[in-house]
Design a protein around this motif. Structure first.
Motif, mmCIF file in Angstrom:
data_model
loop_
_atom_site.group_PDB
_atom_site.id
_atom_site.type_symbol
_atom_site.label_atom_id
_atom_site.label_comp_id
_atom_site.label_asym_id
_atom_site.label_seq_id
_atom_site.Cartn_x
_atom_site.Cartn_y
_atom_site.Cartn_z
ATOM 1 N N ASP A 6 17.134 3.128 9.491
ATOM 2 C CA ASP A 6 18.257 2.194 9.564
ATOM 3 C C ASP A 6 19.211 2.516 10.707
ATOM 4 N N ALA A 11 17.229 -14.296 11.784
ATOM 5 C CA ALA A 11 17.439 -12.903 11.410
ATOM 6 C C ALA A 11 18.212 -12.807 10.099
ATOM 7 N N GLN A 26 16.946 -11.535 6.276
ATOM 8 C CA GLN A 26 17.712 -10.375 5.797
ATOM 9 C C GLN A 26 17.544 -9.172 6.711
ATOM 10 N N LEU A 27 17.579 -9.432 8.020
ATOM 11 C CA LEU A 27 17.580 -8.350 9.003
ATOM 12 C C LEU A 27 19.038 -7.935 9.201
ATOM 13 N N ASN A 72 20.667 -5.309 10.056
ATOM 14 C CA ASN A 72 21.130 -4.455 11.154
ATOM 15 C C ASN A 72 20.537 -4.877 12.492
ATOM 16 N N THR A 73 20.396 -6.176 12.666
ATOM 17 C CA THR A 73 19.839 -6.706 13.909
ATOM 18 C C THR A 73 20.752 -7.786 14.469
ATOM 19 N N THR A 83 18.771 -3.351 16.886
ATOM 20 C CA THR A 83 17.921 -3.552 15.715
ATOM 21 C C THR A 83 17.644 -2.195 15.088
ATOM 22 N N ASP A 114 14.229 -3.244 10.078
ATOM 23 C CA ASP A 114 14.312 -4.675 10.360
ATOM 24 C C ASP A 114 13.114 -5.168 11.161
ATOM 25 N N ARG A 139 10.212 -5.656 8.844
ATOM 26 C CA ARG A 139 10.368 -6.883 8.062
ATOM 27 C C ARG A 139 10.066 -8.114 8.907
#
Length: 392
Positions: free
Chosen positions: A59, A157, A161-162, A164-165, A180, A184, A187
């Motif tokens: 993360d 995005a 549910q990305l 941290n992008t 990113t 992420d 996913r």
């Protein structure tokens, strides 16, 4: 596999029961630990179950470089799927797309100002040649401008549910506000493979020729005979280091490895391969429960029958350390007393699947056969019985 009963969960909501799977990397308890790899961030994901088999600062925000083009490709695939654009569309290359200064010393398709290029060629130029110029030309064709397409990328995005992008451009050249994470990117790759198989098929193509210039796919794992790699994408800049999203199959299994910030192009391939091989070697996919499997039988009150079979409606397969499937235990929890009438597939509790005390997955506990209300006499009897049991 053993079934165990837990006390009823009085406060468990039906909505929460729909949560299908956890992604706790420690839950699968491999017999051999994942090897440490040279990377700023990394993750190994089982595509079918969604389980995280290994992670290393997954993360931590990182410059994506050309991994941005995976989202660009996802947008292209969605536009083709909905008919917004066609493969045969002719795209006129603009000044912005052919900017030699902006794209100097970066990957490109070598488009020329005013040139008419089919969408089908731009699609391959983005995926195989990693063309920054192709990304801008495609963005202008789909959304009118690069900035408008970036807005669309960030919309997708959010939908995927990305968390941290954030995208700032369509090609991946470094920007301080573009970032990113390994999680992420895994996913995103999963969504691309699942939702857009026609788009994804191009990722395994090793070379592409345009304007007489042949360029090779930079994902060198496509040439590795020890893996059945069919994607995904590389990226690299001075600030990002060397990034890789790789996906490989073994029979009915698929794993996705993400490596961010490797020191060299050779290292990103070697480290991605290391984790993919470890995942295939030490894990296996097993069906834990089939659709309609009975977990337990529940006592029914006020019904035409005194009990009802309870179980799962959807099958569950998990990726487990080899030889450990028999060690999986199943625990069920009821929302409360079962009162007729009961509908078939009605959710009445939760089933938890654990290995050595670690949660692997959850499924709704559902009624497998409907139960109608019983006679007046049965209802009176059960009312009195319940009142007696509820007395202090």
């Amino acid at each position: 596999m053993r079934f165990r009963h837990s006390n009823p969960l009085k406060l468990l909501s039906t909505g929460l029961l729909l949560c299908l799977l956890t992604t706790d990397a420690t839950a699968t308890l491999p017999l051999t630990p994942a090897p440490t790899i040279q990377a700023t961030g990394a993750i190994l994901l089982d595509y079918h179950s969604g389980q995280v088999l290994a992670e290393q600062q997954a993360d931590l925000q990182h410059y994506p470089a050309s991994l941005v083009k995976i989202m660009m490709s996802y947008v292209v695939g969605q536009a083709l799927k909905t008919g917004t654009i066609q493969l045969s569309d002719q795209v006129v290359v603009s000044q912005e797309a052919s900017d030699r200064i902006k794209f100097a010393d970066s990957s490109k398709m070598f488009l020329k100002l005013g040139q008419r290029v089919p969408v089908a060629d731009l699609q391959k130029g983005i995926i195989i040649q990693s063309g920054n110029d192709a990304c801008v030309a495609m963005a202008e064709h789909i959304a009118g401008s690069e900035s408008a397409l970036v807005t669309l990328m960030n919309h997708y995005a959010q939908a995927l549910q990305l968390a941290n992008t954030r995208f700032i451009n369509v090609h991946g050249l470094d920007h301080p506000d573009q970032y990113t994470t390994a999680r992420d990117m895994a996913r995103l790759a999963s969504a691309l493979i699942r939702e857009l198989p026609e788009e994804y098929q191009h990722y395994q193509q090793k070379t592409f020729t345009y304007n007489g210039i042949t360029q090779a796919n930079r994902n060198t794992l496509l040439w590795d005979s020890s893996l059945q790699t069919d994607g995904v994408k590389t990226g690299g800049t001075s600030q990002a280091g060397f990034n890789l999203v790789a996906s490989a199959t073994d029979g009915d299994r698929r794993l996705i490895a993400v490596v961010l910030g490797a020191p060299t192009a050779a290292a990103r391939a070697a480290e991605g391969k290391k984790w993919l091989q470890w995942g295939f070697r030490f894990f296996e996919r097993r069906t834990i429960v089939a659709a309609g499997d009975v977990v337990t039988k529940g006592r029914v009150w006020f019904g035409v029958q005194p009990e009802v079979p309870l179980g799962v409606v959807e099958p569950l397969s998990l990726t487990l350390p080899r030889g450990r499937s028999q060690a999986v235990t199943t625990h069920y929890q009821l929302d409360g007393v079962l009162k007729a009438p009961l509908r078939q597939h009605q959710i009445v509790g939760l089933v938890r699947f654990e290995l050595a005390g670690k949660l692997l997955a959850e499924r709704p506990l559902q009624v497998l056969e409907p139960v109608a209300r019983g006679s007046w006499l049965t209802r009176c009897r059960d009312t009195l019985t319940l009142r007696w049991h509820d007395k202090p």
